[in-house]
Design an enzyme around this catalytic site. Structure first.
Site, PDB file in Angstrom:
ATOM      1  N   GLU A  43      -4.691   3.927  -0.817  1.00  0.00           N
ATOM      2  CA  GLU A  43      -5.494   5.033  -0.856  1.00  0.00           C
ATOM      3  C   GLU A  43      -5.127   5.973  -1.975  1.00  0.00           C
ATOM      4  O   GLU A  43      -4.006   6.131  -2.148  1.00  0.00           O
ATOM      5  CB  GLU A  43      -5.425   5.793   0.591  1.00  0.00           C
ATOM      6  N   LYS A 114     -14.675   5.768   3.765  1.00  0.00           N
ATOM      7  CA  LYS A 114     -13.956   5.982   5.041  1.00  0.00           C
ATOM      8  C   LYS A 114     -14.814   6.600   5.821  1.00  0.00           C
ATOM      9  O   LYS A 114     -15.272   7.532   5.837  1.00  0.00           O
ATOM     10  CB  LYS A 114     -12.655   6.775   4.690  1.00  0.00           C
ATOM     11  N   CYS A 154      -6.815   3.931   5.877  1.00  0.00           N
ATOM     12  CA  CYS A 154      -5.753   4.909   6.401  1.00  0.00           C
ATOM     13  C   CYS A 154      -6.125   5.320   8.020  1.00  0.00           C
ATOM     14  O   CYS A 154      -5.860   4.481   8.818  1.00  0.00           O
ATOM     15  CB  CYS A 154      -5.639   6.131   5.544  1.00  0.00           C
TER      16      CYS A 154
END
Length: 274
Positions: A43, A114, A154
């Site tokens: 990321e 995301k 994440c």
């Protein structure tokens, strides 16, 4: 079925985007020389820093960052999954936290923004990712040879439903690039990754940032390749670099046949759509 050699790059990305891209190129080329056919980066591979700095250095897709990665894919002949970059958008002042997958000929074959944003209080410090980033609205799988990659970033790793859906869509590999905070990461990082591998009988590829500037730092690092039994095949030491492992989709298939937990789900009680 044949095995696929994969590599995870671990970075300590800083404020200078060109320096970060140079370091990324160094490790990607080294991993490709080591035989990696699929290379995954963390990321925020492009740049890290405070909100104002990220706004100044964000780039569109396609743009400067993706052009650089496309060139690397062509040079190495490898698939490259850019774990995430700061995507400048024309329809929102907020950025996209977006991963991009490149084929060996440099084409962009998948993008994933995301979907879960990190709004939390950790160690007395408040994080408001949704102030600076927009939520993604779509899930994404991408086929890389015999590997079906289910994409995440994440904080997504805390949402088991996401990964069950990616498995329902055919994933045999779960990709989890991250910049995972050291305060939560010491207790949660490996546990959550191994759980996602075990419950979905998938390989997990978790490329991570370590150290670094910005309010959510320092990051834990500990990039990991985990097999569908939950065994850690490779773990990166506490510095930038890369790790490799060979993924065998036939092993996933054998494990799912011998322990067919997926077939024992009570879809009448808790349906998972694909």
């Amino acid at each position: 079925m044949s095995t696929t050699r994969v590599a995870l790059v671990q970075l300590d990305s800083g404020r200078d985007r060109q320096t970060n891209l140079d370091q990324l190129e160094h490790w990607v080329l080294a991993a490709a020389k080591d035989g990696a056919q699929l290379i995954v980066t963390p990321e925020y591979s492009d740049v890290r820093g405070d909100t104002q700095w990220l706004q100044q250095n964000a780039t569109p897709i396609p743009g400067l960052v993706t052009d650089h990665m496309a060139s690397l894919a062509r040079r190495t002949g490898a698939w490259i999954h850019l774990g995430s970059m700061h995507e400048r958008r024309s329809d929102d002042h907020r950025l996209g936290n977006t991963s991009v997958t490149f084929s060996p000929d440099g084409e962009i074959v998948a993008q994933y923004r995301k979907v879960h944003l990190y709004d939390a209080v950790v160690n007395g410090l408040e994080y408001r990712e949704s102030d600076d980033f927009c939520h993604g609205q779509h899930l994404q799988n991408v086929q890389v040879g015999e590997l079906n990659l289910g994409l995440s970033i994440c904080y997504d790793m805390r949402f088991a439903e996401l990964f069950r859906t990616l498995r329902a869509r055919g994933a045999n590999v779960l990709v989890v690039p991250a910049a995972f905070n050291v305060h939560t990461g010491r207790d949660h990082w490996e546990v959550l990754l191994r759980a996602r591998a075990i419950e979905n009988q998938c390989y997990v590829l978790a490329a991570a940032q370590i150290g670094g500037p910005g309010p959510a730092m320092p990051c834990l690092g500990r990039s990991m390749i985990i097999d569908p039994w939950g065994t850690v095949l490779a773990c990166m030491p506490d510095h930038p670099g890369y790790i490799c492992a060979d993924l065998d989709p036939a092993r996933v298939q054998r494990m799912r046949e011998s322990l067919p937990a997926w077939l024992h789900r009570r879809g009448d009680l808790y349906p998972i759509s694909s």
